[in-house]
Design a protein around this motif. Structure first.
Motif, mmCIF file in Angstrom:
data_model
loop_
_atom_site.group_PDB
_atom_site.id
_atom_site.type_symbol
_atom_site.label_atom_id
_atom_site.label_comp_id
_atom_site.label_asym_id
_atom_site.label_seq_id
_atom_site.Cartn_x
_atom_site.Cartn_y
_atom_site.Cartn_z
ATOM 1 N N GLY A 166 -1.622 16.870 37.212
ATOM 2 C CA GLY A 166 -2.549 17.046 36.108
ATOM 3 C C GLY A 166 -1.796 17.060 34.796
ATOM 4 N N LEU A 167 -2.359 16.388 33.795
ATOM 5 C CA LEU A 167 -1.749 16.323 32.469
ATOM 6 C C LEU A 167 -2.719 16.971 31.484
ATOM 7 C CD1 LEU A 167 0.725 15.236 30.911
ATOM 8 C CD2 LEU A 167 -0.630 13.180 30.429
ATOM 9 N N THR A 168 -2.219 17.941 30.725
ATOM 10 C CA THR A 168 -3.074 18.688 29.806
ATOM 11 C C THR A 168 -2.523 18.602 28.392
ATOM 12 O OG1 THR A 168 -3.607 20.263 31.567
ATOM 13 C CG2 THR A 168 -4.143 20.911 29.312
ATOM 14 N N LEU A 169 -3.387 18.249 27.456
ATOM 15 C CA LEU A 169 -3.071 18.258 26.033
ATOM 16 C C LEU A 169 -3.862 19.382 25.383
ATOM 17 C CD1 LEU A 169 -3.350 14.429 25.247
ATOM 18 C CD2 LEU A 169 -1.295 15.715 25.854
ATOM 19 N N SER A 170 -3.223 20.115 24.496
ATOM 20 C CA SER A 170 -3.919 21.218 23.844
ATOM 21 C C SER A 170 -3.457 21.353 22.401
ATOM 22 C CB SER A 170 -3.685 22.533 24.595
ATOM 23 O OG SER A 170 -2.315 22.887 24.601
ATOM 24 N N ALA A 171 -4.298 22.002 21.609
ATOM 25 C CA ALA A 171 -3.987 22.264 20.205
ATOM 26 C C ALA A 171 -4.615 23.593 19.822
ATOM 27 C CB ALA A 171 -4.495 21.149 19.310
ATOM 28 N N GLU A 172 -4.020 24.240 18.851
ATOM 29 C CA GLU A 172 -4.504 25.552 18.435
ATOM 30 C C GLU A 172 -4.189 25.767 16.965
ATOM 31 O OE1 GLU A 172 -3.575 30.296 19.383
ATOM 32 O OE2 GLU A 172 -2.887 28.724 20.778
ATOM 33 N N SER A 173 -5.103 26.391 16.245
ATOM 34 C CA SER A 173 -4.847 26.808 14.867
ATOM 35 C C SER A 173 -5.111 28.300 14.772
ATOM 36 C CB SER A 173 -5.748 26.058 13.886
ATOM 37 O OG SER A 173 -7.107 26.382 14.100
ATOM 38 N N GLY A 174 -4.346 28.973 13.930
ATOM 39 C CA GLY A 174 -4.523 30.412 13.806
ATOM 40 C C GLY A 174 -3.612 30.978 12.747
ATOM 41 N N ASP A 175 -3.306 32.245 12.887
ATOM 42 C CA ASP A 175 -2.503 32.945 11.895
ATOM 43 C C ASP A 175 -1.425 33.760 12.576
ATOM 44 O OD1 ASP A 175 -3.948 32.171 9.536
ATOM 45 O OD2 ASP A 175 -5.522 33.564 10.121
ATOM 46 N N ALA A 176 -0.263 33.814 11.910
ATOM 47 C CA ALA A 176 0.806 34.730 12.314
ATOM 48 C C ALA A 176 0.655 36.017 11.513
ATOM 49 C CB ALA A 176 2.170 34.100 12.045
ATOM 50 N N TRP A 177 0.577 37.140 12.229
ATOM 51 C CA TRP A 177 0.527 38.442 11.567
ATOM 52 C C TRP A 177 1.946 38.965 11.405
ATOM 53 C CZ3 TRP A 177 -3.968 41.188 10.184
ATOM 54 C CH2 TRP A 177 -5.169 40.613 10.592
ATOM 55 N N LEU A 178 2.265 39.457 10.201
ATOM 56 C CA LEU A 178 3.585 40.026 10.001
ATOM 57 C C LEU A 178 3.772 41.240 10.895
ATOM 58 C CD1 LEU A 178 4.318 39.803 6.180
ATOM 59 C CD2 LEU A 178 4.620 38.105 7.980
ATOM 60 N N GLY A 179 5.031 41.444 11.300
ATOM 61 C CA GLY A 179 5.330 42.518 12.226
ATOM 62 C C GLY A 179 5.432 43.887 11.591
ATOM 63 N N ASN A 180 5.200 43.975 10.253
ATOM 64 C CA ASN A 180 5.277 45.257 9.570
ATOM 65 C C ASN A 180 4.453 45.168 8.304
ATOM 66 O OD1 ASN A 180 6.063 47.843 8.747
ATOM 67 N ND2 ASN A 180 8.168 47.530 9.417
ATOM 68 N N LEU A 181 4.088 46.297 7.761
ATOM 69 C CA LEU A 181 3.358 46.304 6.504
ATOM 70 C C LEU A 181 4.262 45.785 5.396
ATOM 71 C CD1 LEU A 181 1.620 49.771 6.762
ATOM 72 C CD2 LEU A 181 0.595 47.539 7.168
ATOM 73 N N HIS A 182 3.655 45.110 4.452
ATOM 74 C CA HIS A 182 4.416 44.497 3.384
ATOM 75 C C HIS A 182 3.661 44.670 2.089
ATOM 76 C CE1 HIS A 182 7.190 41.848 1.415
ATOM 77 N NE2 HIS A 182 6.302 40.915 1.203
ATOM 78 N N ARG A 183 4.276 44.711 1.038
ATOM 79 C CA ARG A 183 3.965 44.884 -0.365
ATOM 80 C C ARG A 183 2.503 45.076 -0.758
ATOM 81 N NH1 ARG A 183 5.282 38.643 -1.592
ATOM 82 N NH2 ARG A 183 3.240 37.805 -1.173
ATOM 83 N N GLY A 184 2.382 45.769 -1.892
ATOM 84 C CA GLY A 184 1.165 45.816 -2.674
ATOM 85 C C GLY A 184 -0.078 46.287 -1.972
ATOM 86 N N ALA A 185 -1.170 45.554 -2.259
ATOM 87 C CA ALA A 185 -2.492 45.949 -1.782
ATOM 88 C C ALA A 185 -2.557 45.984 -0.264
ATOM 89 C CB ALA A 185 -3.539 44.994 -2.341
ATOM 90 N N ALA A 186 -1.836 45.079 0.395
ATOM 91 C CA ALA A 186 -1.873 45.060 1.855
ATOM 92 C C ALA A 186 -1.340 46.370 2.432
ATOM 93 C CB ALA A 186 -1.066 43.877 2.390
ATOM 94 N N MET A 187 -0.302 46.949 1.807
ATOM 95 C CA MET A 187 0.232 48.222 2.286
ATOM 96 C C MET A 187 -0.786 49.334 2.049
ATOM 97 S SD MET A 187 4.275 48.112 1.311
ATOM 98 C CE MET A 187 4.651 49.460 2.412
ATOM 99 N N ALA A 188 -1.455 49.299 0.892
ATOM 100 C CA ALA A 188 -2.449 50.324 0.591
ATOM 101 C C ALA A 188 -3.599 50.280 1.595
ATOM 102 C CB ALA A 188 -2.969 50.140 -0.827
ATOM 103 N N ARG A 189 -3.960 49.080 2.038
ATOM 104 C CA ARG A 189 -5.058 48.943 2.993
ATOM 105 C C ARG A 189 -4.591 49.073 4.433
ATOM 106 N NH1 ARG A 189 -6.060 44.352 -0.260
ATOM 107 N NH2 ARG A 189 -5.316 43.047 1.457
ATOM 108 N N ARG A 190 -3.271 49.269 4.617
ATOM 109 C CA ARG A 190 -2.691 49.355 5.958
ATOM 110 C C ARG A 190 -2.963 48.099 6.746
ATOM 111 N NH1 ARG A 190 1.158 52.606 6.363
ATOM 112 N NH2 ARG A 190 0.814 52.869 8.587
ATOM 113 N N GLU A 191 -2.844 46.961 6.082
ATOM 114 C CA GLU A 191 -3.066 45.680 6.742
ATOM 115 C C GLU A 191 -1.787 44.854 6.689
ATOM 116 O OE1 GLU A 191 -6.266 43.604 4.950
ATOM 117 O OE2 GLU A 191 -7.796 45.031 5.564
ATOM 118 N N ARG A 192 -1.578 44.106 7.749
ATOM 119 C CA ARG A 192 -0.453 43.183 7.775
ATOM 120 C C ARG A 192 -0.896 41.839 7.229
ATOM 121 N NH1 ARG A 192 0.045 46.803 11.802
ATOM 122 N NH2 ARG A 192 2.128 47.434 12.473
#
Length: 736
Positions: free
Chosen positions: A508-534
Motif C-alpha cells: 500500500g502506498l499512502t500520500l498525506s499532507a497536513e497544515s497546522g501550528d507549532a506551539w512554543l515550548g514555553n511562555l514568551h514575551r508580552g501579551a502572550a505571557m500575561a494571558r499565559r498562552e504560548r
C-alpha cells in the motif's frame, strides 16, 4: 579586575558616581586629553607621571606650568590622578592632562596647602588663548574651575570655536550659594558660567557641588535658568591636599589628619573625567552627544525631573554607559530587544539551553555606541510536560460510526470542560459560550474504489489518519508515545488529508499532507505571557509511506517533509538573530508482529534531519539530527473480551547532535563604522535523555470504558536534572 582598593576608598567621586562600571569596560581615559585651565600643576607629582601633555604651557607668561598655588593640581587630581596604589584615584586615571596655566603673574604666590581657596586672578584673554590651545591640541574636554561676573567677547568667541570643534566645556557653577559673595545670586550660576553656556550651546555643562549624600552643597550656586545644562557632582570634602607628591598628613593635639577641599571647582573635574571616559569608550560620539548623554542619564535629585536647584540631577556614569534607545545588531538593521528571550527551545532540545552558551555579539544603541551583548544569557528552555494531569483532564469523548466503505469519528468536549493552558483551541458549533458540546476534532475516511481510500480530518494530525487507512493495529498508551509522527514539539493540526492506494503484491502506498501550528515550548514575551498562552507559528508537512505485510509481520516505511515558517524543530529564535524557519526530513520505519499466540511485538524508529533556513545571521552548516524510538508488547482479550494490555518503552524525539551557526558581529570599528563577524555555534543537543516505560490496560468495565496505566519517566523532557516522573492513572467513563 579589582578596583576597590585603599586608593579607591580614599577617592571621593568615582564610587559615588559609578565610575567602576566604565573602568570594567576598559574605559579609563587612555588616549583622551583633558585640558585643565587653571593655576598650573605639581610637575613632580607621581600622580601625573608620563601623562602631562607636551603642549602644556603657561598662557599668561613664561613661568612654565609648575604651580605656585595648588588649586590647579587639586583639580587635575580629581579628574585624572593615577591608579598607582598611592594617594587617590582620578575619575579618568589614564587620561593625558593638558596643563594650561592661566593665572596672572604674581597673583598666586601667597597660597599654602592649608588654604586652598582660589585667590588667583585671570584675564579673559589668557583663558581664551588657553581654550584655543586645547582645541589645537585635540583635547576632548576643557575644564574651567574658575569664574567671574561676566565673560569678554574674546572668551565667548573661544568657547564658540571649541563647541564648533566638538570640544566639551565644563565650567564650575560658582561658590556663592550661601549669599556671601557680592553681586552674586545664589540661585543662579555665575554670570561667567551662564555666558559661556550661551556661547557654547549644547557643548557646555555647568557643574554644581553635592555632598557625600547627594545633597546640594550650601556653598554651591544653584541651577536657576541654566537647569537644562546643569549637573551636580561631588565637590564637598574631597580628599586630599598633596605635599611633595604625597597626601599631606598633619598633626595636632588630636593626632594625625588629612586636609580636604571643597568647592564647585572640584565638582567640575568629576564631570570632565566622565567626559573623557565616554570619549575613550565611544570615539564616535560628538561633544554634543556626550553632553546630552551625561545630562539625560543623571540621577534625579530634588523635585522630580529638571529643577532649578539640581538641574538635570547628579552625575551617574553607570547610567551614562548604558545603552539608550532602540538597539540594533551591529552591521545590520535588525532591532535587538535587550532583555527579551533570544530563543525558546522545543521539547526535543531539552536542557540544551540550561547551562547557557557563548552567543555574544555586538549591538549598537541610538548613538551608535557598540556594546557586547550575550544572547546566550537569554536562552529559555522548554517546560518539561508532566503528562498525567493533562491526560486525565482531557474531558473529551470519542464517538465513531461507519461501515466498510465510510467511517466518521468525532472528538467531543464534555459539557463544562475547558482547554488546558491554551494548548487546545476548540472548534465551537455556535458562538455561545454555554454550548453543551463542542467538537474538538473530526475525521472522515472513505473508500472510493476497491483499491483506493481517502481520508480527511479537521484538527487532527495526519499520522492517525494514515494509520486508519493502513488499518494498522496499535496498542493504546496514555503516557508513552509512539515514535512515528513525533515532531519533538507540540503541534496542533488545522487540517490533514491522506490518500492510500493498493499498488499490488500486498503493498500500500499512502500520500498525506497536513497544515497546522507549532506551539512554543514555553511562555514568551508580552501579551502572550500575561494571558499565559504560548505563541504559535505555521507549519506544513507532506509525507509518503509504504506498508506491506509479510505473513504475521506488518511493516511500514515512511518519509515526511515538515516545513516550518518561523520555528526550527519547534524552537523559536528572536527576529534579531534572523532565523526564518526550517525544513525537516523524517525517516520512519515500523514493524508489528504476532508472537507467542495472542501477543504482538511492535517497534518504531524515527530519524530526523533539520536544516535551518539561511538568512539574517543564520549561516551555513546550521543542521542537526534527531531521533525517537518506541518498542511495545501488547495483547488483546487478556482479561476479558475486548480489552487490551501492553507494555511500551520509548524515547521521545531528541536532538542528537548539531545546532545552528550564527554569523555574529563580534567586533566594531568606530573609524569605519563597520562590524567584524565571526561564527557562534548554538548547540541544540540536550545532555538529558527521556526514557518512558508504561504498562497499560484498557477495556469494558461496569457498563463503561475503563483504563489503568502505570508509568515511569526518566529525565522527563530530556532534562538531565529533572526529577523522575512516576504515576498511576485510573479512569472510567460511560458513553452516551
Amino acid at each position: 579586575m579589582n578596583f576597590r582598593t585603599p586608593e579607591f576608598d580614599r577617592s571621593d567621586g568615582p564610587d559615588q558616581h559609578g565610575a567602576i562600571s566604565a573602568w570594567q569596560r576598559g574605559a579609563t581615559g587612555n588616549g583622551v586629553t583633558i585640558a585643565v585651565v587653571d593655576t598650573g600643576i605639581d610637575t613632580a607629582s607621581p600622580e601625573f607621571a608620563g601623562r602631562i601633555h607636551p603642549n602644556s604651557r603657561d598662557v599668561a607668561g613664561n613661568r612654565g606650568i609648575q604651580q605656585e598655588d595648588d588649586h590647579g593640581t587639586n583639580v587635575a587630581l580629581v579628574a585624572a590622578a593615577a591608579r598607582n596604589n598611592s594617594g587617590i584615584l582620578g575619575m579618568a586615571f589614564d587620561a593625558s592632562v593638558l596643563v594650561l596655566r592661566a593665572d596672572r603673574v604674581g597673583t598666586c604666590g601667597t597660597d599654602t596647602p592649608e588654604d586652598t581657596s582660589l585667590g588667583c586672578s585671570f584675564l579673559d584673554t589668557d583663558i581664551a588663548t588657553a581654550i584655543d590651545v586645547a582645541i589645537s591640541s585635540q583635547a576632548r574636554v576643557v575644564n574651567l574651575s574658575l569664574g567671574g561676573a561676566r565673560a569678554s567677547r574674546a572668551m565667548l568667541d573661544a568657547v564658540r570655536r571649541a563647541s564648533q570643534a566638538g570640544v566639551v566645556v565644563v565650567v564650575a557653577a560658582g561658590n556663592g550659594g550661601e549669599g556671601d559673595v557680592a553681586d552674586t545670586d545664589p540661585n543662579q550660576p555665575t554670570g561667567f558660567a551662564s555666558a559661556l553656556r550661551a556661547a557654547g550651546g549644547d557643548n557646555v555643562i555647568i557643574v554644581g557641588s553635592v555632598n557625600e549624600g547627594g545633597t546640594i552643597s550650601g556653598f554651591s550656586q544653584r541651577a536657576g535658568n541654566e537647569a537644562d545644562w546643569y549637573l551636580g557632582a561631588r565637590g564637598e570634602r574631597v580628599c586630599c591636599v598633596y605635599e611633595n607628591g604625597q597626601i599631606f598628613v598633619g598633626q595636632d593635639q588630636d593626632g594625625s589628619f588629612r586636609l580636604l577641599f571643597s568647592g564647585t571647582s572640584f565638582a567640575a573635574p568629576q564631570v570632565a573625567g566622565a567626559v573623557a571616559l565616554l570619549a575613550q569608550a565611544f570615539p564616535n560620539l560628538t561633544g554634543q552627544q556626550i553632553v546630552e548623554i551625561l545630562l539625560s542619564s543623571a540621577r534625579d535629585a530634588g523635585d522630580a525631573g529638571t529643577d532649578t536647584t539640581y538641574g538635570r540631577g547628579i552625575l551617574d556614569i553607570a547610567s551614562a554607559f548604558a545603552p539608550v534607545g532602540a538597539t540594533t545588531m551591529a552591521g545590520g538593521t535588525a532591532v535587538v530587544r535587550v532583555g527579551v528571550d533570544s530563543a525558546v527551545a522545543s521539547a526535543a532540545m531539552g536542557d540544551a539551553f540550561a547551562g547557557g552558551q557563548n552567543l555574544r555579539g555586538i549591538v549598537l544603541d541610538k548613538y551608535a555606541r557598540a556594546y557586547e551583548y550575550d544572547f546566550g544569557s537569554r536562552l529559555r528552555g522548554a517546560i518539561p510536560q508532566y503528562r498525567l494531569h493533562a491526560v486525565l483532564d482531557s474531558a473529551s469523548r470519542h464517538v465513531s460510526a461507519g461501515n466498510g466503505e465510510t467511517s466518521l469519528a468525532f472528538t467531543i468536549a464534555d459539557p463544562g470542560s475547558r482547554p488546558r493552558d491554551g494548548w487546545i483551541n476548540q472548534l465551537r458549533l455556535s458562538p455561545e459560550q454555554a454550548e453543551s458540546a463542542r467538537v474538538l476534532a473530526a475525521r472522515l475516511a472513505l473508500r472510493i474504489d476497491p483499491r483506493t481510500q481517502i481520508g480527511l480530518a479537521m484538527r487532527e494530525g495526519a499520522t492517525g489518519l494514515v494509520g486508519q487507512l493502513q488499518e494498522s493495529s496499535r496498542p493504546a498508551f496514555l503516557i508513552a508515545g509512539q515514535a512515528n509522527g513525533d515532531t519533538g514539539f507540540e503541534r496542533v493540526s488545522a487540517m490533514s488529508l491522506a490518500l492510500r492506494r493498493e499498488v499490488g503484491a500486498g503493498v500500500g502506498l499512502t500520500l498525506s499532507a497536513e497544515s497546522g501550528d507549532a506551539w512554543l515550548g514555553n511562555l514568551h514575551r508580552g501579551a502572550a505571557m500575561a494571558r499565559r498562552e504560548r505563541e504559535r507559528f505555521a507549519t506544513r508537512s507532506f509525507a509518503v509511506s509504504a506498508d506491506r505485510a509479510f505473513g504475521p509481520l506488518e511493516t511500514v516505511l515512511g518519509l515526511t517533509w515538515l516545513q516550518e515558517d518561523r520555528t526550527v524543530l519547534g524552537g523559536y529564535f528572536d527576529d534579531s538573530l534572523g532565523a526564518s524557519g526550517a525544513d525537516n526530513l523524517f525517516l520512519d520505519a515500523g514493524a508489528a508482529m504476532d508472537v507467542a499466540g495472542e501477543w504482538t511485538f511492535g517497534a518504531n524508529v524515527r530519524q530526523g534531519y533539520t536544516r535551518a533556513h539561511r538568512g539574517g545571521l543564520v549561516a551555513a552548516g546550521s543542521n542537526f539530527a534527531s531521533n525517537a524510538w518506541s518498542f511495545d508488547l501488547s495483547r488483546r482479550d487478556t482479561l476479558r473480551s475486548g480489552d487490551s494490555f501492553g507494555f511500551r518503552i520509548a524515547q521521545p524525539l531528541r536532538v542528537t547532535g548539531g545546532g545552528i551557526n550564527f554569523a555574529m558581529p563580534v567586533s566594531y570599528d568606530y573609524a569605519t563604522t563597520s562590524a567584524g563577524f565571526g561564527l557562534r555555534h548554538l548547540s541544540l543537543a540536550p545532555t538529558g535523555r527521556e526514557v518512558t516505560g508504561e504498562m497499560a490496560w484498557r477495556g469494558p468495565l461496569w457498563w463503561g470504558e475503563a483504563s489503568a496505566s502505570l508509568f515511569y519517566r526518566r529525565q522527563p523532557g530530556h532534562y538531565a536534572a529533572a526529577p523522575d516522573d512516576t504515576g498511576v492513572a485510573l479512569s472510567w467513563r460511560r458513553g452516551f
